[in-house]
Scaffold this motif. Structure first.
Motif, PDB file in Angstrom:
ATOM      1  N   SER A  75      12.976 -13.233 -22.109  1.00 37.44           N
ATOM      2  CA  SER A  75      13.622 -12.917 -20.508  1.00 37.44           C
ATOM      3  C   SER A  75      13.878 -12.161 -20.501  1.00 37.44           C
ATOM      4  CB  SER A  75      13.819 -14.100 -20.589  1.00 37.44           C
ATOM      5  OG  SER A  75      14.028 -14.564 -18.951  1.00 37.44           O
ATOM      6  N   ILE A  76      13.211 -11.371 -19.241  1.00 38.11           N
ATOM      7  CA  ILE A  76      13.715  -9.795 -19.004  1.00 38.11           C
ATOM      8  C   ILE A  76      13.921 -10.080 -17.655  1.00 38.11           C
ATOM      9  CG2 ILE A  76      12.782  -7.294 -19.013  1.00 38.11           C
ATOM     10  CD1 ILE A  76      12.667  -8.113 -21.527  1.00 38.11           C
ATOM     11  N   ARG A  77      15.512  -8.871 -16.503  1.00 37.04           N
ATOM     12  CA  ARG A  77      15.496  -9.388 -15.764  1.00 37.04           C
ATOM     13  C   ARG A  77      14.804  -7.758 -14.877  1.00 37.04           C
ATOM     14  NH1 ARG A  77      19.052  -7.746 -12.480  1.00 37.04           N
ATOM     15  NH2 ARG A  77      20.742  -9.290 -11.177  1.00 37.04           N
ATOM     16  N   TRP A  78      13.793  -8.252 -14.144  1.00 35.99           N
ATOM     17  CA  TRP A  78      13.766  -6.858 -13.332  1.00 35.99           C
ATOM     18  C   TRP A  78      14.528  -6.488 -11.849  1.00 35.99           C
ATOM     19  CZ3 TRP A  78       8.328  -4.569 -13.915  1.00 35.99           C
ATOM     20  CH2 TRP A  78       7.842  -4.486 -14.563  1.00 35.99           C
ATOM     21  N   ASN A  79      14.735  -5.705 -11.617  1.00 38.46           N
ATOM     22  CA  ASN A  79      15.283  -5.140 -10.375  1.00 38.46           C
ATOM     23  C   ASN A  79      14.637  -3.945  -9.429  1.00 38.46           C
ATOM     24  OD1 ASN A  79      17.267  -4.081  -8.375  1.00 38.46           O
ATOM     25  ND2 ASN A  79      18.479  -3.757  -9.250  1.00 38.46           N
ATOM     26  N   LEU A  80      13.819  -4.127  -9.303  1.00 38.66           N
ATOM     27  CA  LEU A  80      13.084  -3.187  -8.401  1.00 38.66           C
ATOM     28  C   LEU A  80      12.687  -2.937  -7.262  1.00 38.66           C
ATOM     29  CD1 LEU A  80       8.946  -3.878  -9.004  1.00 38.66           C
ATOM     30  CD2 LEU A  80       9.400  -3.584  -7.278  1.00 38.66           C
ATOM     31  N   THR A  81      12.514  -1.814  -6.592  1.00 46.35           N
ATOM     32  CA  THR A  81      12.789  -1.691  -5.437  1.00 46.35           C
ATOM     33  C   THR A  81      11.853  -0.149  -5.105  1.00 46.35           C
ATOM     34  OG1 THR A  81      15.060  -1.201  -5.759  1.00 46.35           O
ATOM     35  CG2 THR A  81      14.307   0.259  -4.367  1.00 46.35           C
ATOM     36  N   VAL A  82      10.920  -0.139  -4.417  1.00 46.48           N
ATOM     37  CA  VAL A  82       9.313   0.240  -3.292  1.00 46.48           C
ATOM     38  C   VAL A  82       9.673   0.291  -2.556  1.00 46.48           C
ATOM     39  CG1 VAL A  82       7.834  -0.157  -4.971  1.00 46.48           C
ATOM     40  CG2 VAL A  82       8.302  -1.938  -3.245  1.00 46.48           C
ATOM     41  N   LEU A  83       9.585   2.057  -2.034  1.00 48.66           N
ATOM     42  CA  LEU A  83       9.188   2.664  -0.204  1.00 48.66           C
ATOM     43  C   LEU A  83       7.804   2.279  -0.285  1.00 48.66           C
ATOM     44  CD1 LEU A  83      11.195   5.669  -0.223  1.00 48.66           C
ATOM     45  CD2 LEU A  83      11.774   3.315   0.564  1.00 48.66           C
ATOM     46  N   HIS A  84       7.426   1.495   0.647  1.00 49.58           N
ATOM     47  CA  HIS A  84       5.648   1.391   1.239  1.00 49.58           C
ATOM     48  C   HIS A  84       5.210   1.717   3.153  1.00 49.58           C
ATOM     49  CE1 HIS A  84       6.821  -2.753   2.250  1.00 49.58           C
ATOM     50  NE2 HIS A  84       7.569  -2.526   1.434  1.00 49.58           N
ATOM     51  N   TYR A  85       4.435   0.852   2.886  1.00 49.88           N
ATOM     52  CA  TYR A  85       4.371   1.259   4.691  1.00 49.88           C
ATOM     53  C   TYR A  85       3.526  -0.201   4.792  1.00 49.88           C
ATOM     54  CZ  TYR A  85       4.492   5.909   4.351  1.00 49.88           C
ATOM     55  OH  TYR A  85       4.138   6.722   3.769  1.00 49.88           O
TER      56      TYR A  85
ATOM     57  N   ARG B 233       0.736  -1.575   0.005  1.00 48.37           N
ATOM     58  CA  ARG B 233       0.249  -0.392   0.583  1.00 48.37           C
ATOM     59  C   ARG B 233       0.908   0.939  -0.244  1.00 48.37           C
ATOM     60  NH1 ARG B 233      -4.288  -1.942   4.484  1.00 48.37           N
ATOM     61  NH2 ARG B 233      -5.578  -3.147   3.527  1.00 48.37           N
ATOM     62  N   PHE B 234      -0.422   2.097  -0.760  1.00 47.76           N
ATOM     63  CA  PHE B 234       1.249   3.313  -0.909  1.00 47.76           C
ATOM     64  C   PHE B 234       2.546   3.285  -1.477  1.00 47.76           C
ATOM     65  CE2 PHE B 234      -1.526   5.058   2.927  1.00 47.76           C
ATOM     66  CZ  PHE B 234      -2.049   5.777   2.177  1.00 47.76           C
ATOM     67  N   ALA B 235       2.810   2.241  -2.543  1.00 46.16           N
ATOM     68  CA  ALA B 235       3.952   2.101  -2.721  1.00 46.16           C
ATOM     69  C   ALA B 235       4.657   3.069  -3.753  1.00 46.16           C
ATOM     70  CB  ALA B 235       4.302   0.665  -3.181  1.00 46.16           C
ATOM     71  N   ARG B 236       5.760   2.942  -3.898  1.00 51.81           N
ATOM     72  CA  ARG B 236       6.522   4.858  -5.134  1.00 51.81           C
ATOM     73  C   ARG B 236       8.087   3.465  -5.124  1.00 51.81           C
ATOM     74  NH1 ARG B 236       8.635   9.245  -2.676  1.00 51.81           N
ATOM     75  NH2 ARG B 236       7.785   8.572  -0.031  1.00 51.81           N
ATOM     76  N   GLY B 237       8.190   3.452  -6.155  1.00 53.59           N
ATOM     77  CA  GLY B 237       9.286   3.529  -6.729  1.00 53.59           C
ATOM     78  C   GLY B 237       9.327   3.439  -8.350  1.00 53.59           C
TER      79      GLY B 237
END
Ligand SMILES: *[C@@H]1O[C@H](CO)[C@@H](O)[C@H](O)[C@H]1NC(C)=O
Ligand SMILES: *[C@@H]1O[C@H](CO)[C@@H](O)[C@H](O)[C@H]1NC(C)=O
Length: 157
Positions: free
Chosen positions: A147-157, A126-130
């Motif tokens: 095939s795609i490599r994802w490196n994902l960073t999020v801030l959330h509560y 919830r409230f994630a953004r990144g």
């Protein structure tokens, strides 16, 4: 004036407390996008007349499957080099089961690294953004399997 200042101070304290609970999550996963074979994960739904309907990316997040991607991408460049992604990543792994992340952005697929936005989320996110960086690990351009490599960073509560 004093009461307003106190009110602002209280508001700030409340915001600061919420801010402090924000967590950062990083994950790396592969998205498989198969257009051929029996495990097709993507089908073109619209295209340009008399041109092959090729799309890249959309499908299962796999290996040990952590989730699936639901959504669309639209090839938004005349030379086919830019996909506009609008996806929900729906997690099914134990840790994030049922939570989702909303992805939006330009995927300039011929660049080694490209970056898309994480604009929101549900459940644990919830409230994630990144943001996420995308890198092509495998691509068969002729049949548009990727095939795609994802490196994902999020801030959330
Ligand atoms: C995820 O949640 C669904 C529905 O609540 C449940 O059926 C499934 O077993 C869960 N999967 C894992 C890996 O916990
Ligand atoms: C993922 O990206 C971050 C920067 O956003 C980087 O610091 C980290 O090393 C990357 N992780 C992997 C496993 O590639």
């Amino acid at each position: 004036m004093a009461t307003i200042n106190i009110a602002l101070l209280l508001l700030c304290m409340a915001l600061c407390l919420v801010e402090a609970k924000q967590t950062k999550t990083n994950m790396v996963f592969y998205m498989h996008d198969w257009h051929s074979g029996t495990d097709t994960t993507a089908i073109p739904v619209a295209g340009v007349k008399n041109k092959p309907w090729n799309t890249i990316q959309f499908g299962t997040l796999a290996s040990a499957q952590v989730g699936r991607a639901h959504g669309v991408y639209v090839n938004s460049a005349l030379d086919g080099s830019d996909l506009h992604l609008v996806l929900s990543l729906v997690f099914t792994s134990k840790e994030h089961n049922g939570s989702t992340l909303e992805i939006q952005g330009a995927d300039r697929l011929f660049q080694e690294y490209r970056e898309v936005s994480v604009v929101s989320g549900t459940g644990k996110f919830r409230f994630a953004r990144g943001y996420a960086t995308l890198e092509t690990a495998f691509l068969d351009f002729k049949i548009a399997d990727a095939s795609i490599r994802w490196n994902l960073t999020v801030l959330h509560y």
